[in-house]
Design an enzyme around this catalytic site. Structure first.
Site, PDB file in Angstrom:
ATOM      1  CG  ASP A  84       7.878  43.830  11.039  1.00  0.00           C
ATOM      2  OD1 ASP A  84       9.090  43.882  11.322  1.00  0.00           O
ATOM      3  OD2 ASP A  84       7.358  42.879  10.426  1.00  0.00           O
ATOM      4  N   GLY A 214      10.049  35.819   8.781  1.00  0.00           N
ATOM      5  CA  GLY A 214       9.694  34.842   7.760  1.00  0.00           C
ATOM      6  C   GLY A 214       9.353  33.478   8.319  1.00  0.00           C
ATOM      7  CG  ASN A 237       1.062  37.977   8.827  1.00  0.00           C
ATOM      8  OD1 ASN A 237      -0.129  37.732   8.996  1.00  0.00           O
ATOM      9  ND2 ASN A 237       1.471  38.966   8.045  1.00  0.00           N
TER      10      ASN A 237
END
Length: 285
Positions: A84, A214, A237
């Protein structure tokens, strides 16, 4: 068939688009998290993408990447290994020699013309080594964990023109900017422009898969709406790691090290399974 047709990353996202579900693409920082993510995928028979930030190459000299690739080979479900936000030519070339299935060529910190030029050159480099690629048209604000913070740049939503320009670079996936931000959202929470995203999806026209960046703090209903809108790769995440860190912070020094590790793995597994169910990928492996 070309190498792109059999590339694991491309196959996972192509199947997700056809099946109208989203695939969790989770950042991992250590072996416990890798193991927990893979265990979740096996438990619910879901495809999975394990992601690393560039620091995992620099700090671990690729060891974590090779560990994840080894775990993927024996998992019995489709698992892709993705880098990423690779933001330099050097790290992309290093990554191309590691067992990544896909690399994000992130030149979004440059002006658009330079972004496009560098993206096209590095996509070609990756393709020569049979690596799928991802890029970011527009600028998604914010930064996290060693990724360059672009919050000082003027927010730039992805435009229709940029979709065509980035498709022309040869990338396989695009991460559009439609109100999403890296890191944490403010008190008002995420405010996504689904009208813009719908237009982006029409213009993409099955030529590239669409990626959501996001997602920190997303509610299940918002995630489901993103999947329904046509997102196939869902970068996560904290969504799958919060319980792990809460467990670690609450119990370090209070229980044996091995017990701390084992229970931490289970925290990752359970939370990941929850989000796989929300994204609709459970049972799709």
């Amino acid at each position: 068939m070309s190498w792109k047709d059999i590339n694991t990353h491309n196959r996972i996202l192509r199947d997700a688009e056809a099946g109208q579900y989203g695939v969790i693409a989770a950042i991992a920082y250590n072996v416990e998290q890798i193991f927990g993510l893979v265990k979740a995928a096996k438990n619910v028979r879901s495809p999975l993408i394990i992601q690393f930030f560039p620091w995992a190459i620099e700090v671990y000299d690729g060891l974590l990447v090779r560990t994840a690739a080894d775990a993927a080979k024996t998992a019995g479900v489709p698992i892709s290994i993705h880098l990423d936000h690779a933001q330099s030519e050097d790290i992309i070339k290093r990554a191309a020699e590691l067992p990544f299935d896909s690399i994000m060529v992130d030149m979004s910190h440059y002006d658009k013309e330079i972004n496009l030029k560098k993206t096209a050159e590095l996509v070609e480099y990756c393709n020569q080594r049979h690596k799928a690629t991802e890029a970011e048209p527009g600028r998604i604000e914010g930064g996290e964990d060693g990724v360059m913070d672009t919050a000082g740049l003027e927010a730039c939503m992805t435009t229709p023109e940029e979709i065509e320009e980035f498709v022309a670079t040869g990338v396989d996936s695009l991460a559009p900017a439609f109100g999403n931000v890296h890191g944490e959202y403010g008190p008002s929470g995420p405010r996504l422009d689904f009208g813009r995203f719908s237009q982006i999806r029409i213009l993409a026209d099955n030529r590239v898969r669409l990626v959501l960046h996001g997602t920190n703090g997303f509610a299940p209903d918002l995630m489901k709406r993103c999947v329904a809108a046509g997102v196939t790769k869902i970068n996560v995440n904290r969504l799958v790691l919060d319980d792990y860190y809460e467990h670690l912070n609450a119990n370090v020094g209070k229980m044996g090290h091995t017990q701390l590790i084992e229970e931490g793995i289970e925290k990752v597994t359970q939370l990941t399974m929850k989000w796989m169910e929300i994204c609709g990928s459970s049972g799709k492996a």
